[in-house]
Design a protein around this motif. Structure first.
Motif, PDB file in Angstrom:
ATOM      1  N   PRO A 168       0.831  -1.212   0.000  1.00  0.00           N
ATOM      2  CA  PRO A 168       0.000   0.000   0.000  1.00  0.00           C
ATOM      3  C   PRO A 168       0.861   1.256   0.000  1.00  0.00           C
ATOM      4  O   PRO A 168       1.913   1.317   0.637  1.00  0.00           O
ATOM      5  CB  PRO A 168      -0.798  -0.133   1.308  1.00  0.00           C
ATOM      6  N   THR A 169       0.415   2.276  -0.714  1.00  0.00           N
ATOM      7  CA  THR A 169       1.060   3.585  -0.656  1.00  0.00           C
ATOM      8  C   THR A 169       0.538   4.343   0.560  1.00  0.00           C
ATOM      9  O   THR A 169      -0.473   3.975   1.160  1.00  0.00           O
ATOM     10  CB  THR A 169       0.736   4.400  -1.917  1.00  0.00           C
ATOM     11  N   ASP A 170       1.238   5.416   0.932  1.00  0.00           N
ATOM     12  CA  ASP A 170       0.739   6.253   2.023  1.00  0.00           C
ATOM     13  C   ASP A 170      -0.639   6.826   1.679  1.00  0.00           C
ATOM     14  O   ASP A 170      -1.522   6.919   2.540  1.00  0.00           O
ATOM     15  CB  ASP A 170       1.713   7.396   2.310  1.00  0.00           C
ATOM     16  N   GLU A 171      -0.824   7.220   0.421  1.00  0.00           N
ATOM     17  CA  GLU A 171      -2.125   7.748   0.009  1.00  0.00           C
ATOM     18  C   GLU A 171      -3.215   6.691   0.174  1.00  0.00           C
ATOM     19  O   GLU A 171      -4.341   6.989   0.591  1.00  0.00           O
ATOM     20  CB  GLU A 171      -2.078   8.219  -1.439  1.00  0.00           C
ATOM     21  N   MET A 172      -2.888   5.444  -0.141  1.00  0.00           N
ATOM     22  CA  MET A 172      -3.860   4.369   0.009  1.00  0.00           C
ATOM     23  C   MET A 172      -4.213   4.152   1.474  1.00  0.00           C
ATOM     24  O   MET A 172      -5.396   3.985   1.821  1.00  0.00           O
ATOM     25  CB  MET A 172      -3.305   3.073  -0.597  1.00  0.00           C
ATOM     26  N   LEU A 173      -3.212   4.176   2.352  1.00  0.00           N
ATOM     27  CA  LEU A 173      -3.487   4.008   3.782  1.00  0.00           C
ATOM     28  C   LEU A 173      -4.371   5.144   4.295  1.00  0.00           C
ATOM     29  O   LEU A 173      -5.299   4.913   5.084  1.00  0.00           O
ATOM     30  CB  LEU A 173      -2.181   3.943   4.574  1.00  0.00           C
ATOM     31  N   ASN A 174      -4.093   6.362   3.854  1.00  0.00           N
ATOM     32  CA  ASN A 174      -4.966   7.474   4.234  1.00  0.00           C
ATOM     33  C   ASN A 174      -6.381   7.252   3.720  1.00  0.00           C
ATOM     34  O   ASN A 174      -7.361   7.540   4.421  1.00  0.00           O
ATOM     35  CB  ASN A 174      -4.416   8.797   3.692  1.00  0.00           C
ATOM     36  N   GLY A 175      -6.497   6.745   2.487  1.00  0.00           N
ATOM     37  CA  GLY A 175      -7.820   6.470   1.936  1.00  0.00           C
ATOM     38  C   GLY A 175      -8.554   5.386   2.705  1.00  0.00           C
ATOM     39  O   GLY A 175      -9.771   5.468   2.906  1.00  0.00           O
ATOM     40  N   LEU A 176      -7.830   4.363   3.157  1.00  0.00           N
ATOM     41  CA  LEU A 176      -8.452   3.322   3.974  1.00  0.00           C
ATOM     42  C   LEU A 176      -9.002   3.901   5.272  1.00  0.00           C
ATOM     43  O   LEU A 176     -10.118   3.585   5.692  1.00  0.00           O
ATOM     44  CB  LEU A 176      -7.446   2.206   4.268  1.00  0.00           C
ATOM     45  N   VAL A 177      -8.209   4.767   5.913  1.00  0.00           N
ATOM     46  CA  VAL A 177      -8.679   5.412   7.148  1.00  0.00           C
ATOM     47  C   VAL A 177      -9.879   6.304   6.849  1.00  0.00           C
ATOM     48  O   VAL A 177     -10.857   6.337   7.611  1.00  0.00           O
ATOM     49  CB  VAL A 177      -7.545   6.205   7.817  1.00  0.00           C
ATOM     50  N   ASP A 178      -9.832   7.029   5.723  1.00  0.00           N
ATOM     51  CA  ASP A 178     -10.979   7.860   5.337  1.00  0.00           C
ATOM     52  C   ASP A 178     -12.240   7.005   5.204  1.00  0.00           C
ATOM     53  O   ASP A 178     -13.320   7.399   5.666  1.00  0.00           O
ATOM     54  CB  ASP A 178     -10.710   8.552   4.002  1.00  0.00           C
ATOM     55  N   ALA A 179     -12.111   5.846   4.553  1.00  0.00           N
ATOM     56  CA  ALA A 179     -13.268   4.976   4.348  1.00  0.00           C
ATOM     57  C   ALA A 179     -13.797   4.440   5.672  1.00  0.00           C
ATOM     58  O   ALA A 179     -15.016   4.370   5.891  1.00  0.00           O
ATOM     59  CB  ALA A 179     -12.897   3.827   3.416  1.00  0.00           C
ATOM     60  N   ILE A 180     -12.887   4.071   6.560  1.00  0.00           N
ATOM     61  CA  ILE A 180     -13.307   3.574   7.880  1.00  0.00           C
ATOM     62  C   ILE A 180     -14.061   4.657   8.637  1.00  0.00           C
ATOM     63  O   ILE A 180     -15.134   4.418   9.219  1.00  0.00           O
ATOM     64  CB  ILE A 180     -12.075   3.093   8.675  1.00  0.00           C
ATOM     65  N   GLU A 181     -13.524   5.866   8.630  1.00  0.00           N
ATOM     66  CA  GLU A 181     -14.175   6.965   9.348  1.00  0.00           C
ATOM     67  C   GLU A 181     -15.524   7.305   8.714  1.00  0.00           C
ATOM     68  O   GLU A 181     -16.488   7.653   9.419  1.00  0.00           O
ATOM     69  CB  GLU A 181     -13.267   8.184   9.360  1.00  0.00           C
ATOM     70  N   TYR A 182     -15.624   7.196   7.392  1.00  0.00           N
ATOM     71  CA  TYR A 182     -16.890   7.453   6.701  1.00  0.00           C
ATOM     72  C   TYR A 182     -17.943   6.418   7.106  1.00  0.00           C
ATOM     73  O   TYR A 182     -19.111   6.769   7.355  1.00  0.00           O
ATOM     74  CB  TYR A 182     -16.642   7.414   5.198  1.00  0.00           C
ATOM     75  N   CYS A 183     -17.539   5.156   7.186  1.00  0.00           N
ATOM     76  CA  CYS A 183     -18.471   4.113   7.618  1.00  0.00           C
ATOM     77  C   CYS A 183     -18.952   4.372   9.039  1.00  0.00           C
ATOM     78  O   CYS A 183     -20.112   4.105   9.372  1.00  0.00           O
ATOM     79  CB  CYS A 183     -17.807   2.743   7.525  1.00  0.00           C
ATOM     80  N   ARG A 184     -18.089   4.908   9.869  1.00  0.00           N
ATOM     81  CA  ARG A 184     -18.485   5.202  11.247  1.00  0.00           C
ATOM     82  C   ARG A 184     -19.407   6.408  11.322  1.00  0.00           C
ATOM     83  O   ARG A 184     -20.434   6.380  12.006  1.00  0.00           O
ATOM     84  CB  ARG A 184     -17.237   5.452  12.100  1.00  0.00           C
ATOM     85  N   ALA A 185     -19.059   7.467  10.607  1.00  0.00           N
ATOM     86  CA  ALA A 185     -19.816   8.709  10.703  1.00  0.00           C
ATOM     87  C   ALA A 185     -21.167   8.623  10.018  1.00  0.00           C
ATOM     88  O   ALA A 185     -22.144   9.219  10.492  1.00  0.00           O
ATOM     89  CB  ALA A 185     -19.005   9.861  10.102  1.00  0.00           C
ATOM     90  N   GLN A 186     -21.243   7.866   8.899  1.00  0.00           N
ATOM     91  CA  GLN A 186     -22.462   7.867   8.099  1.00  0.00           C
ATOM     92  C   GLN A 186     -23.142   6.510   7.991  1.00  0.00           C
ATOM     93  O   GLN A 186     -24.306   6.456   7.570  1.00  0.00           O
ATOM     94  CB  GLN A 186     -22.162   8.373   6.678  1.00  0.00           C
ATOM     95  N   GLY A 187     -22.467   5.436   8.365  1.00  0.00           N
ATOM     96  CA  GLY A 187     -23.029   4.110   8.136  1.00  0.00           C
ATOM     97  C   GLY A 187     -23.268   3.275   9.362  1.00  0.00           C
ATOM     98  O   GLY A 187     -23.546   2.065   9.251  1.00  0.00           O
ATOM     99  N   GLY A 188     -23.167   3.877  10.549  1.00  0.00           N
ATOM    100  CA  GLY A 188     -23.452   3.129  11.766  1.00  0.00           C
ATOM    101  C   GLY A 188     -22.419   2.087  12.131  1.00  0.00           C
ATOM    102  O   GLY A 188     -22.712   1.138  12.874  1.00  0.00           O
TER     103      GLY A 188
END
Length: 276
Positions: A118-138
């Protein structure tokens, strides 16, 4: 977050109906487990095509019989988060129906050859997706690898080691995904979430849970139509919910303006300050 919607990457329509979910225990990280073209790393313009290829392969897998791409989200080497099945939908990637309902499935575009780290950008994107699932997807606070609870090598040793470190953002901060928001319980004044996401559907949703949400909107000065709280989730109720969600976001209580009443919008109906 650099979110790429299904329409933006050219998704084909699913071949069946999704199973809806209102919340999960958290998210599971995946990798593709096969060759990922190395050319993606130097040309983001190829990434949408690769997601289409993954969806095509999944739709044509005779063993799995998937109705769509299996993942909830996919993250490319440039940190863009591609919407797969998306929020509040059971995925097909975690191994069995129980596991699929228990965690969102987020796939890094990493494989066994081509792009293998994984690139650093990809790891940041993974964290973004996790946080999005928490904030908007329960989603709850768990971050796991696919291999947790299922016999597989996925998401590969490198990504799994990152998961075991708490899935931190790259760099000096070591920042892990933000804590999941508190569920609508404890200090919340909201009644218990009814267990299904309330939304415009065919056949039209009807029941006491819809009626209670409509009553609460009316109590907070929002009109749901001339028939009032009739228990039917029609176009007028959906439009009112969108207005409520947008008003919430504009006043410091961020909600997705999707016109659906999931756990976060349900709690906000009782807990957020009155602004009109």
């Amino acid at each position: 977050m650099k979110l790429v919607s299904r329409s933006a990457w050219g998704a084909a329509a699913p071949t069946g109906s999704y199973a809806r979910i209102s919340s999960t225990r958290g998210a599971k990280v995946h990798y593709e487990g096969s060759a990922v073209p190395g050319a993606l790393a130097g040309d983001h313009g190829r990434c949408a095509g690769h997601v289409r290829d993954v969806q095509h392969a999944h739709l044509n897998d005779p063993k799995e019989d998937w109705i769509d791409i299996a993942y909830s989200f996919l993250v490319c080497p440039h940190g863009y988060v591609f919407e797969g099945r998306g929020l509040n939908v059971k995925n097909g990637a975690n191994g069995n129906p129980t596991l699929n309902a228990g965690h969102y499935a987020i796939c890094a575009m990493v494989g066994t050859s081509g792009i293998t780290s994984p690139t650093d950008e990809m790891l940041n994107g993974l964290v973004d997706a996790i946080e999005y699932c928490r904030a908007q997807g329960g989603a709850g606070g768990e971050v796991r690898g696919h291999r947790d609870g299922y016999a597989t090598t996925c998401p590969g040793d490198e990504l799994y080691a990152w998961v075991q470190r708490g899935a931190p953002r790259p760099g000096n901060s070591g920042q892990a995904p933000a804590p999941a928001p508190a569920p609508p319980s404890g200090s919340s004044s909201a009644p218990s979430f009814p267990g299904r996401v309330l939304r415009l559907a065919q056949p039209m949703m009807h029941g006491p849970d819809v009626q209670r949400a409509q009553e609460r909107l009316i109590e907070r000065t929002w009109s749901v139509g001339p028939d009032g709280a009739d228990g039917w989730y029609g176009e007028r109720t959906r439009a009112t919910v969108v207005g409520f969600q947008r008003d919430s976001s504009a006043n410091g209580w961020p909600l997705a303006d999707d016109g659906e009443i999931g756990p976060l919008t349900w709690a906000a109906l009782w807990d957020r300050p009155v602004t009109r």
